[in-house]
Design an enzyme around this catalytic site. Structure first.
Site, PDB file in Angstrom:
ATOM      1  N   MET A 167       0.845  -1.198   0.000  1.00 52.24           N
ATOM      2  CA  MET A 167       0.000   0.000   0.000  1.00 52.24           C
ATOM      3  C   MET A 167       0.876   1.243   0.000  1.00 52.24           C
ATOM      4  O   MET A 167       0.861   2.010  -0.934  1.00 52.24           O
ATOM      5  CB  MET A 167      -0.942  -0.027   1.199  1.00 52.24           C
ATOM      6  CG  MET A 167      -2.034   0.997   1.110  1.00 52.24           C
ATOM      7  SD  MET A 167      -3.486   0.581   2.085  1.00 52.24           S
ATOM      8  CE  MET A 167      -2.906   0.880   3.738  1.00 52.24           C
ATOM      9  N   CYS A 168       1.655   1.450   1.057  1.00 51.77           N
ATOM     10  CA  CYS A 168       2.672   2.509   1.142  1.00 51.77           C
ATOM     11  C   CYS A 168       2.087   3.920   1.188  1.00 51.77           C
ATOM     12  O   CYS A 168       1.037   4.203   0.629  1.00 51.77           O
ATOM     13  CB  CYS A 168       3.675   2.421   0.002  1.00 51.77           C
ATOM     14  SG  CYS A 168       4.553   0.850  -0.078  1.00 51.77           S
ATOM     15  N   GLY A 169       2.796   4.796   1.875  1.00 50.33           N
ATOM     16  CA  GLY A 169       2.428   6.194   1.953  1.00 50.33           C
ATOM     17  C   GLY A 169       3.580   7.071   1.518  1.00 50.33           C
ATOM     18  O   GLY A 169       4.739   6.827   1.885  1.00 50.33           O
ATOM     19  N   ARG A 192      -0.496   3.347   6.300  1.00 51.89           N
ATOM     20  CA  ARG A 192      -0.320   2.902   4.921  1.00 51.89           C
ATOM     21  C   ARG A 192       0.957   2.079   4.748  1.00 51.89           C
ATOM     22  O   ARG A 192       1.159   1.477   3.686  1.00 51.89           O
ATOM     23  CB  ARG A 192      -0.283   4.097   3.955  1.00 51.89           C
ATOM     24  CG  ARG A 192      -1.592   4.877   3.878  1.00 51.89           C
ATOM     25  CD  ARG A 192      -1.574   5.860   2.720  1.00 51.89           C
ATOM     26  NE  ARG A 192      -1.452   5.170   1.440  1.00 51.89           N
ATOM     27  CZ  ARG A 192      -2.474   4.688   0.740  1.00 51.89           C
ATOM     28  NH1 ARG A 192      -3.711   4.815   1.202  1.00 51.89           N
ATOM     29  NH2 ARG A 192      -2.273   4.083  -0.407  1.00 51.89           N
ATOM     30  N   THR A 204       6.644   5.691   3.786  1.00 54.89           N
ATOM     31  CA  THR A 204       6.454   4.646   4.778  1.00 54.89           C
ATOM     32  C   THR A 204       5.946   3.420   4.043  1.00 54.89           C
ATOM     33  O   THR A 204       5.001   3.485   3.265  1.00 54.89           O
ATOM     34  CB  THR A 204       5.509   5.068   5.915  1.00 54.89           C
ATOM     35  OG1 THR A 204       5.406   4.016   6.861  1.00 54.89           O
ATOM     36  CG2 THR A 204       4.150   5.498   5.428  1.00 54.89           C
TER      37      THR A 204
END
Length: 290
Positions: A1-3, A32, A141
């Protein structure tokens, strides 16, 4: 997903608060990606070259490097900033690469990268990121999907002088690109597809493109779904793939340009109520430069 977050300052008045603002934005994106986190900050030096390095046993490795290289080394937890002249850079980097357990994370006049396994808040505290000043920076992140949770697998990735990239998504042709890039002399160290994207942009810029032109070329050459935020010494760019299934928000005021995977990452920025806020269009390069 990652932010992903990014902040490009137009107003020098805000530069002392860059690290604090970026940290707040990144911590907001914790859910995330809880596996690892990192931030790249661009801040001018004294004309020398800064090399960000990392080691699992820094208290042993870094003093040995300092004695051997006779250059300035400032340790920050598991990382350190090595400062040398432009003429020394090639020899210093060669010595670092030959030192067991020590890795180069970035090289350039302005860039510094800090990344580790763990939540954004703990990573920020380890490196005192809120205290960092600078003209622009990007953060990430990570929720690992295609490779292991390691320090080197964390974002940002830097594969060229004063260049870095963070990525949300997945590339489908990264293995073929990795082989092509190695033939072109662009080093790719990890199995992370995001590093391949960074290396691709490095290659294009070595061929004479600026950041905006390199991103434009990537629309045709990079297969998969992705949102990129990238940085150079003076520039800041955003690109989404033609499908644009990953969330992204841009905001611009007279003082800054800000990016977040979600709008909530931007809500504490000064003057956000008056900002122009929009969703970046698919397959469209957004590029700002000092």
């Amino acid at each position: 997903m990652c932010g992903i977050v990014g902040l490009f300052l137009k107003d020098e008045v805000l530069e002392n608060a860059l690290g604090e603002m970026l940290t707040d934005m990144l911590v907001t994106m914790t859910d995330r990606g809880p596996d690892s986190a990192g931030i790249a900050v661009y801040r001018g030096g004294d004309g020398g070259v800064k090399i960000t390095i990392q080691a699992p046993d820094p208290d042993t490795s870094f003093p040995l490097l300092s004695d051997a290289l006779h250059v300035d080394i400032v340790q920050k937890d598991t990382h350190a900033i090595v400062t040398c002249t432009a003429e020394q850079t090639e020899a210093v980097c060669a010595h670092i690469r030959a030192t067991e357990g020590v890795r180069i994370l970035s090289t350039g006049e302005a860039i510094e990268i800090y990344k580790e396994v763990g939540l954004p808040q703990s990573v920020a505290e380890r490196f005192n990121i809120p205290a960092l000043s600078g003209s622009h920076g990007i953060g990430h992140t990570r929720m690992a999907t295609e490779s292991a949770v390691t320090t080197l697998g964390a974002h940002p990735f830097s594969t060229g002088t004063d260049q870095c990239l963070v990525h949300n998504g997945s590339l489908s042709n990264h293995n073929a690109l990795r082989k092509t890039l190695r033939k072109q002399g662009v080093h790719v160290e990890t199995e992370n597809d995001s590093e391949v994207a960074a290396a691709y942009l490095t290659w294009k810029m070595r061929e004479g493109a600026n950041l905006g032109e390199a991103l434009e070329a990537g629309i045709a050459d990079l297969d998969g779904f992705y949102t990129f935020v990238v940085g150079t010494k003076n520039g800041f760019g955003v690109l989404r793939d033609p499908i644009a299934c990953k969330p992204a928000v841009l905001a611009e005021t007279e003082q800054y340009v800000a990016f977040g995977s979600e709008y909530r990452a931007l809500v504490n920025l000064p003057g956000i109520e008056q900002a122009r806020v929009w969703e970046p269009e698919p397959a469209t390069v957004y590029f700002w430069e000092h």
